[in-house]
Design an enzyme around this catalytic site. Structure first.
Site, PDB file in Angstrom:
ATOM      1  N   TYR A 129      29.479  -4.742  12.835  1.00 38.23           N
ATOM      2  CA  TYR A 129      28.090  -5.183  12.658  1.00 38.23           C
ATOM      3  C   TYR A 129      27.826  -5.169  11.149  1.00 38.23           C
ATOM      4  CZ  TYR A 129      23.137  -5.285  14.105  1.00 38.23           C
ATOM      5  OH  TYR A 129      21.824  -5.639  14.303  1.00 38.23           O
ATOM      6  N   ARG A 182      21.152 -19.188   8.513  1.00 38.27           N
ATOM      7  CA  ARG A 182      20.687 -18.080   7.636  1.00 38.27           C
ATOM      8  C   ARG A 182      21.388 -16.821   8.133  1.00 38.27           C
ATOM      9  NH1 ARG A 182      19.463 -13.426   8.769  1.00 38.27           N
ATOM     10  NH2 ARG A 182      17.366 -13.356   9.571  1.00 38.27           N
ATOM     11  N   LYS A 200      26.615  -8.916  17.528  1.00 35.61           N
ATOM     12  CA  LYS A 200      25.410  -8.517  18.281  1.00 35.61           C
ATOM     13  C   LYS A 200      25.785  -8.220  19.729  1.00 35.61           C
ATOM     14  CE  LYS A 200      22.113  -9.174  15.128  1.00 35.61           C
ATOM     15  NZ  LYS A 200      21.020  -8.292  14.737  1.00 35.61           N
ATOM     16  N   GLU A 271      19.427 -15.951  16.976  1.00 31.66           N
ATOM     17  CA  GLU A 271      19.793 -15.051  15.879  1.00 31.66           C
ATOM     18  C   GLU A 271      20.131 -15.843  14.627  1.00 31.66           C
ATOM     19  OE1 GLU A 271      19.943 -11.465  16.608  1.00 31.66           O
ATOM     20  OE2 GLU A 271      19.793 -11.532  14.427  1.00 31.66           O
ATOM     21  N   ASP A 272      19.564 -15.440  13.531  1.00 36.64           N
ATOM     22  CA  ASP A 272      19.906 -15.960  12.209  1.00 36.64           C
ATOM     23  C   ASP A 272      19.784 -17.485  12.095  1.00 36.64           C
ATOM     24  OD1 ASP A 272      20.239 -13.318  11.736  1.00 36.64           O
ATOM     25  OD2 ASP A 272      22.266 -13.430  10.946  1.00 36.64           O
ATOM     26  N   ASP A 294      15.454 -12.521  17.738  1.00 30.94           N
ATOM     27  CA  ASP A 294      15.661 -11.146  17.284  1.00 30.94           C
ATOM     28  C   ASP A 294      15.142 -10.920  15.871  1.00 30.94           C
ATOM     29  OD1 ASP A 294      16.743  -8.534  17.314  1.00 30.94           O
ATOM     30  OD2 ASP A 294      18.549  -9.254  16.313  1.00 30.94           O
ATOM     31  N   ASP A 295      15.338 -11.898  14.987  1.00 26.21           N
ATOM     32  CA  ASP A 295      14.931 -11.709  13.586  1.00 26.21           C
ATOM     33  C   ASP A 295      13.414 -11.643  13.455  1.00 26.21           C
ATOM     34  OD1 ASP A 295      17.595 -11.866  12.283  1.00 26.21           O
ATOM     35  OD2 ASP A 295      17.584 -13.787  13.327  1.00 26.21           O
ATOM     36  N   ASN A 444      19.921  -7.426   4.643  1.00 22.41           N
ATOM     37  CA  ASN A 444      21.348  -7.218   4.919  1.00 22.41           C
ATOM     38  C   ASN A 444      22.167  -8.333   4.283  1.00 22.41           C
ATOM     39  OD1 ASN A 444      20.884  -5.007   6.708  1.00 22.41           O
ATOM     40  ND2 ASN A 444      20.154  -6.478   8.212  1.00 22.41           N
TER      41      ASN A 444
HETATM   42  N1  LIG Z   1      16.932  -4.932   8.968  1.00 20.21           N
HETATM   43  C1  LIG Z   1      16.798  -5.821   9.913  1.00 20.21           C
HETATM   44  O1  LIG Z   1      16.790  -5.507  11.101  1.00 20.21           O
HETATM   45  C2  LIG Z   1      16.634  -7.261   9.537  1.00 20.21           C
HETATM   46  C3  LIG Z   1      16.201  -8.174  10.503  1.00 20.21           C
HETATM   47  C4  LIG Z   1      16.040  -9.517  10.154  1.00 20.21           C
HETATM   48  C5  LIG Z   1      16.328  -9.932   8.869  1.00 20.21           C
HETATM   49  N2  LIG Z   1      16.786  -9.018   7.975  1.00 20.21           N
HETATM   50  C6  LIG Z   1      17.120  -9.439   6.616  1.00 20.21           C
HETATM   51  O2  LIG Z   1      15.981  -9.956   5.981  1.00 20.21           O
HETATM   52  C7  LIG Z   1      16.362 -10.943   5.046  1.00 20.21           C
HETATM   53  C8  LIG Z   1      15.461 -12.145   5.223  1.00 20.21           C
HETATM   54  O3  LIG Z   1      15.580 -12.684   6.500  1.00 20.21           O
HETATM   55  P1  LIG Z   1      14.621 -13.883   6.963  1.00 20.21           P
HETATM   56  O4  LIG Z   1      15.085 -14.343   8.279  1.00 20.21           O
HETATM   57  O5  LIG Z   1      13.195 -13.500   6.851  1.00 20.21           O
HETATM   58  O6  LIG Z   1      14.981 -14.942   5.844  1.00 20.21           O
HETATM   59  P2  LIG Z   1      14.146 -16.187   5.365  1.00 20.21           P
HETATM   60  O7  LIG Z   1      15.068 -17.030   4.603  1.00 20.21           O
HETATM   61  O8  LIG Z   1      13.390 -16.753   6.520  1.00 20.21           O
HETATM   62  O9  LIG Z   1      13.071 -15.555   4.356  1.00 20.21           O
HETATM   63  C9  LIG Z   1      13.359 -15.028   3.096  1.00 20.21           C
HETATM   64  C10 LIG Z   1      12.038 -14.880   2.347  1.00 20.21           C
HETATM   65  O10 LIG Z   1      12.280 -14.170   1.150  1.00 20.21           O
HETATM   66  C11 LIG Z   1      11.586 -14.817   0.094  1.00 20.21           C
HETATM   67  N3  LIG Z   1      12.202 -14.552  -1.196  1.00 20.21           N
HETATM   68  C12 LIG Z   1      13.333 -15.094  -1.701  1.00 20.21           C
HETATM   69  N4  LIG Z   1      13.525 -14.645  -2.966  1.00 20.21           N
HETATM   70  C13 LIG Z   1      12.492 -13.826  -3.233  1.00 20.21           C
HETATM   71  C14 LIG Z   1      12.104 -13.089  -4.367  1.00 20.21           C
HETATM   72  N5  LIG Z   1      12.844 -13.101  -5.490  1.00 20.21           N
HETATM   73  N6  LIG Z   1      10.968 -12.352  -4.316  1.00 20.21           N
HETATM   74  C15 LIG Z   1      10.222 -12.314  -3.192  1.00 20.21           C
HETATM   75  N7  LIG Z   1      10.541 -12.999  -2.068  1.00 20.21           N
HETATM   76  C16 LIG Z   1      11.652 -13.740  -2.103  1.00 20.21           C
HETATM   77  C17 LIG Z   1      11.650 -16.286   0.458  1.00 20.21           C
HETATM   78  O11 LIG Z   1      10.647 -17.021  -0.252  1.00 20.21           O
HETATM   79  C18 LIG Z   1      11.384 -16.203   1.959  1.00 20.21           C
HETATM   80  O12 LIG Z   1      10.007 -16.133   2.176  1.00 20.21           O
HETATM   81  C19 LIG Z   1      17.847 -11.205   5.264  1.00 20.21           C
HETATM   82  O13 LIG Z   1      18.570 -10.528   4.262  1.00 20.21           O
HETATM   83  C20 LIG Z   1      18.139 -10.554   6.584  1.00 20.21           C
HETATM   84  O14 LIG Z   1      19.434 -10.005   6.633  1.00 20.21           O
HETATM   85  C21 LIG Z   1      16.930  -7.704   8.273  1.00 20.21           C
HETATM   86  O1  LIG Z   2      22.143  -8.450  11.820  1.00 17.83           O
HETATM   87  C1  LIG Z   2      21.530  -7.479  11.368  1.00 17.83           C
HETATM   88  O2  LIG Z   2      22.120  -6.460  10.965  1.00 17.83           O
HETATM   89  C2  LIG Z   2      20.042  -7.438  11.335  1.00 17.83           C
HETATM   90  C3  LIG Z   2      19.348  -8.728  11.327  1.00 17.83           C
HETATM   91  O3  LIG Z   2      19.421  -9.401  12.530  1.00 17.83           O
HETATM   92  C4  LIG Z   2      19.657  -9.606  10.168  1.00 17.83           C
HETATM   93  O4  LIG Z   2      19.647 -10.822  10.352  1.00 17.83           O
HETATM   94  O5  LIG Z   2      19.873  -9.101   9.079  1.00 17.83           O
HETATM   95 MG   LIG Z   3      19.633 -11.445  12.394  1.00 19.95          MG
END
Ligand SMILES: NC(=O)c1ccc[n+]([C@@H]2O[C@H](COP(=O)([O-])OP(=O)(O)OC[C@H]3O[C@@H](n4cnc5c(N)ncnc54)[C@H](O)[C@@H]3O)[C@@H](O)[C@H]2O)c1
Ligand SMILES: O=C(O)C[C@H](O)C(=O)O
Ligand SMILES: [Mg+2]
Length: 602
Positions: A129, A182, A200, A271-272, A294-295, A444
């Site tokens: 993961y 993504r 996943k 997802e993603d 999920d996101d 991540n």
């Molecule tokens: N921890 C978790 O469970 C979890 C879950 C989902 C997503 N994530 C992580 O979150 C991140 C984003 O995912 P997402 O689906 O929302 O992506 P996304 O592409 O939909 O959104 C990214 C956002 O970040 C903004 N951004 C980019 N550069 C920036 C900066 N310099 N300053 C401020 N904002 C900025 C973009 O404008 C956009 O609004 C990924 O790295 C993903 O791995 C983590």
């Molecule tokens: O895949 C993960 O670890 C969490 C989340 O779904 C992500 O997109 O970052």
């Molecule tokens: Mg994800």
């Protein structure tokens, strides 16, 4: 009544270990090398003599029969010696070597693979993961040996309804699908994103006990806009730019209809997907199919549970959540999912007039109502300029300006930008209005985290509550003090949401089912743990937390009259179960890897 059904269900499950969904004799219909080459049936050197005789395996294996325990110990020994032998090598080399050895076992012997995964989940989750899965996706075309899951491409238009029957499993309970647009914070990885659904679903097996014969990872290859991949001669996906608009949606529609036709009760986890399609597909399918994103939704529940934990950590009542100043950095599918769920929570617990204090930033800074071409999904969180000009803030204010002026209780990153919570930003968090400011660096994989755990405790102070999406070690603060690291990752919820939805038989996943999942996670921790800055349970108890979350989802589906039951257990029986009985019911439905007999005893 349901107890009877339970024991019938668990007998059937034992049987299913080797016979998919069809009740009846637990006998494998394959023979000889076909069994050895089928990871579902294969026991390697573990086949007892009777099975070797009767299944045509005699002579195809070395003569000594090795027990499951012995095989397990042997695998763990080789894993540990790999760790030892690669100690001086770069992290990426070590991580990929670990992934390879696990993947080879997965390809060969699923029973042993899932047992070592379940028993060593804390060690192995970072390999199958996040973060290693990110590296695997980046290198997928080179790492590819054997296919896993299904691939539907833009070239398969009109064919998917028949293609879906190419999948060898009779029954599928859980599908995770991506279009690779993504992948974590790594951007568009095209067909290489298949690693995410695979990872996943491994978590689904480990955490939720979904039978591995009933999971299906799916890649919808509609092209990629990643120029490097398009030019890579090893790239395994379609060499074309991504489909857009109606062309894109028609592919996803066709896939969803094909899945629904063959397995109407399967749960589909999106997802993603890049943000525009994440929201669009969620809206398009959420009432028509049993699916969730999920996101957007899983992440939101995990973040909300953590945010409520930070309120408790400050010794404040939960209703104080409405007064927390929360700065969210990243206005994508995850950041907006979190804010939507946080808004719902505020409206449930506070006076109707309460005004949540959320500040949302994207790559262009603080989002206000003055923003041109504001995304409709972000609009509800855009600040009115009149509301913030008194603080010296305006449209597009930078992160450091916002943190200095707002003095937030929580700084939460879902931006995908590694290191954006730099020293200056973290130091500014020392002036937070909270006694225990919270820093959530949720992006991540590890290199995309907004800051590391060490940086957070070093620059923002030892009293911060810290969470990250990918794992970090706890931080030694000296004098015997430990800075606890939480993993704020949707892995704490998606397995329970999926399993709960499946066992409830609900035909869609409602907001209240998702809220129940988040509340269950939020109340899981004791006050003592929360005081120590521990917001989430250890990943070692992931089956336990998943059973609780699954039960909470089922009970809410029952309360909302959405539950239709699953297998032998109908809606009425679900409704008669107490809370504890529902948890037991979920636990009973979890698959556990053991070698079952492949022939009848004489
Ligand atoms: N921890 C978790 O469970 C979890 C879950 C989902 C997503 N994530 C992580 O979150 C991140 C984003 O995912 P997402 O689906 O929302 O992506 P996304 O592409 O939909 O959104 C990214 C956002 O970040 C903004 N951004 C980019 N550069 C920036 C900066 N310099 N300053 C401020 N904002 C900025 C973009 O404008 C956009 O609004 C990924 O790295 C993903 O791995 C983590
Ligand atoms: O895949 C993960 O670890 C969490 C989340 O779904 C992500 O997109 O970052
Ligand atoms: Mg994800």
């Amino acid at each position: 009544m349901w107890r009877l059904a339970l024991s019938a269900a668990s007998n059937l499950r034992r049987c299913r270990r080797y016979s998919t969904a069809i009740p009846g004799p637990c006998i494998v219909h394959k023979r000889g090398a076909d069994i050895l080459h089928d990871p579902w049936f294969n026991k390697d050197t573990g086949f007892p003599l009777t099975e070797r005789d009767r299944l045509g395996l005699r002579g195809l294996l070395p003569p000594r029969v090795i027990s499951f325990e012995h095989q397990y110990a042997r695998f763990m020994e080789s894993y540990r010696s790999l760790e030892k032998n690669t100690r001086d090598q770069p992290d990426s080399v070590v991580s990929l070597a670990k992934w390879r050895i696990l993947n080879r076992l997965h390809d060969r012997n699923e029973t042993l693979y899932y047992r070592v995964l379940i028993d060593n989940i804390k060690d192995f989750a970072p390999v199958i993961y996040t973060p290693t899965v990110g590296l695997v996706c980046q290198n997928y075309s080179g790492l590819f040996r054997r296919p896993r899951g299904m691939y539907f491409s833009a070239k398969d238009r009109g064919e998917m309804m028949s293609m879906i029957y190419n999948w060898p499993g009779h029954q599928v309970d859980m599908i995770v699908v991506t279009d690779g647009s993504r992948i974590l914070g790594l951007g568009d990885l095209g067909v290489q994103g298949i690693g995410i659904p695979i990872g996943k679903l491994d978590m689904y097996v480990a955490a939720a006990g979904i039978n591995p014969q009933r999971v299906l990872p799916v890649m919808l290859d509609v092209g990629t806009n990643n120029q490097k991949l398009l030019e890579d001669r090893l790239y395994l996906g379609l060499r074309q730019h991504r489909l857009e608009g109606e062309e894109y949606l028609s592919i996803v529609d066709e896939f969803m209809e094909a899945v629904h036709a063959r397995w109407p009760k399967a749960i589909v986890q999106f997802e993603d997907f890049q943000m525009k399609w994440a929201f669009e597909t969620l809206q398009r399918y959420r009432k028509r199919f049993c699916m969730f994103n999920d996101d957007i939704q899983g992440t939101a529940g995990v973040a909300l549970a953590g945010l409520l934990g930070t309120v408790r950590a400050q010794g404040r009542p939960l209703t104080d959540f409405a007064n927390q100043k929360i700065v969210v950095v990243g206005a994508g599918s995850a950041g907006l999912g979190v804010l939507n769920m946080a808004l719902q929570a505020v409206s449930r617990m506070a006076e109707p007039a309460a005004k949540p204090q959320f500040f949302l930033l994207d790559k262009n800074g603080l989002i206000t109502k003055e923003r041109k071409d504001i995304d409709p999904a972000a609009a509800p969180f855009a600040k009115a300029v009149g509301e913030i000009e008194g603080m010296g803030l305006g449209e597009g204010a930078t992160l450091i300006e916002v943190v200095k002026k707002v003095k937030p209780h929580v700084l939460l990153g879902l931006s995908g930008v590694g290191g954006i919570f730099n020293e200056e930003v973290l130091k500014a968090m020392k002036e937070s209005d909270s006694t225990k400011p919270a820093i959530f660096a949720m992006s991540n994989p590890t290199m995309n985290a907004e800051c590391t755990a060490v940086e957070a405790f070093k620059h923002a102070g030892e009293n911060v509550v810290f969470a990250s999406g990918s794992p970090f070690d706890n931080v030694d603060l000296g004098n015997g003090k430990v800075g606890h690291v939480n993993q704020a990752n949707n892995l704490y919820l998606f397995p329970g949401i999926g399993l709960g939805a499946l066992l409830s038989g609900a035909h869609f996943i409602s907001d209240r089912m998702l809220q129940a999942a988040a509340e269950c996670l939020a109340t899981y921790m004791t006050d003592e743990e929360i005081q120590m800055g521990i917001l989430y349970p250890s990943i070692n108890s992931i089956r336990d937390i998943t059973a609780e979350v699954g039960a909470a989802v089922i009970r809410t589906a029952v309360a909302e009259e959405l539950a239709e039951g699953h297998g032998d257990v109908g809606a009425r029986e679900l409704a008669q179960m107490s809370k504890e009985e529902t948890v037991q019911y979920v636990v009973h439905n979890m698959w556990y890897p053991v070698y079952g007999p492949l022939v009848h005893e004489k």
